[in-house]
Design an enzyme around this catalytic site. Structure first.
Site, short mmCIF file in Angstrom:
data_model
loop_
_atom_site.label_atom_id
_atom_site.label_comp_id
_atom_site.label_asym_id
_atom_site.label_seq_id
_atom_site.Cartn_x
_atom_site.Cartn_y
_atom_site.Cartn_z
CE LYS A 203 -4.40 -1.78 1.14
NZ LYS A 203 -5.36 -2.18 2.15
NE ARG B 74 -7.55 -8.00 0.15
CZ ARG B 74 -7.06 -7.29 -0.86
NH1 ARG B 74 -6.00 -6.53 -0.67
NH2 ARG B 74 -7.62 -7.34 -2.04
#
Ligand code: HH2
Length: 297
Positions: free
Chosen positions: A240, A274
């Site tokens: 991210k 995740r």
């Protein structure tokens, strides 16, 4: 792995009389398979069903415990990702998802999660053999709670605020950890009021969804406080942009930063991570565990 509080174990009941054991702090790896043209991390690489199936089988081989199939990008808009992902109609999302799910289901016994915000997509996916629903909008579609309740499947409720298209431009937290905690609790209460079994609910702070880089770091730092909410905690830090804000690394070079975040969350009690890079994360966590437990397999 060591966690400050007593280590909790949960058995998540899955459809078709199966279950998935979750252990706080010894996280299961949820491998990401994006069947999308525009995901921030790997958009377009696995859009064809063949490529997506191949990718899913590869992640399973690498040691994924579950897979997360997503056919609509949820890239938030208004900030570093530009306009955000384009909303996808139900038909289009199903046309991307079902061929992959239908081919994978007989090949894999791993639980398959479907990353969708739409009740109609969730219903069709569960009928085609999906095991759990990962809803980044936390039941915003009024039909979603019914679909999950009727299937008796687990659901990941992820925190976010506002609309996906603009959420990065209107960030307003005074105390991000306290507010995300309170809002996750409220999401869980709402789900339980809608008839979803409390034991089927996993919570996720939604790193990158309507938060600044510093706020994402605050949330990761507070992993143990989020774990203390009492539901299995899912953490999605992989690749991210806040990792890029810390390191300057482009999205394809964020594996080392992703591993640092994964290790941090694991040691503080996350139950599911995740991740895009399953083999590397598995290796990283195994060594941390081996050091701690003095165990060699
Ligand atoms: N992050 C993304 C998508 N789904 N689901 C949960 N529960 N938690 C997350 O942090 C999360 C999520 C975004 O990552 P990615 O799938 O790589 O990109 P895109 O949304 O563009 O498909």
């Amino acid at each position: 792995m060591h966690v400050e509080s007593a280590i909790r174990e949960t058995a998540l009941r899955l459809p078709r009389d199966r279950e998935l054991r979750l252990v706080e702090g010894n996280p299961r790896l949820l491998g990401v398979v994006n069947v999308t043209p525009d995901s921030f991390s790997d958009g377009g690489r696995y859009l064809s069903p063949d490529r997506a199936v191949e990718r899913a089988l590869r992640l399973a081989e690498e040691g994924a415990d579950l897979l997360d199939l997503g056919a609509e990008s949820t890239r938030p808009g208004g900030g570093v990702y530009g306009d955000g992902a384009t909303a996808v109609p139900v038909d289009e999302e199903l046309a991307r998802l079902l061929p992959v799910l239908e081919r994978l289901r007989p090949l894999l016994s791993l639980p398959i999660s479907v990353d969708t915000r739409k009740a109609a997509v969730a219903r069709a996916a569960l009928a085609a053999g999906a095991d759990l629903i990962n809803d980044v909008s936390a039941l915003a579609d009024p039909g979603m709670a019914t679909v999950v309740r009727e299937a008796g499947c687990p659901v990941i409720l992820m925190h976010s605020r506002g609309e996906l298209g603009t959420m990065q431009s209107k960030i307003a937290f005074r105390d991000v950890v306290a507010e995300v905690r309170a809002e996750l609790e409220e999401m869980r209460r709402r789900a339980v009021r809608a008839g979803i079994d409390e034991r089927a609910i996993l919570l996720d702070p939604g790193l990158g969804f309507g938060k600044t880089a510093a706020q994402n770091l605050d949330l990761l730092r507070a992993t143990d406080e989020l774990v203390a909410l009492g539901a299995p905690l899912v953490v999605g830090a992989s690749r991210k942009s806040f990792l890029g804000a810390v390191t300057g690394a482009a999205v394809e070079d964020r594996l080392p930063g992703s591993l640092a975040a994964a290790g941090w969350a694991a040691r503080r009690g996350a139950a599911v991570l995740r991740v895009h890079d399953v083999a590397a994360t598995r290796q990283f966590l195994s060594v941390e565990t081996a050091i701690e437990e003095r165990e060699v397999q």
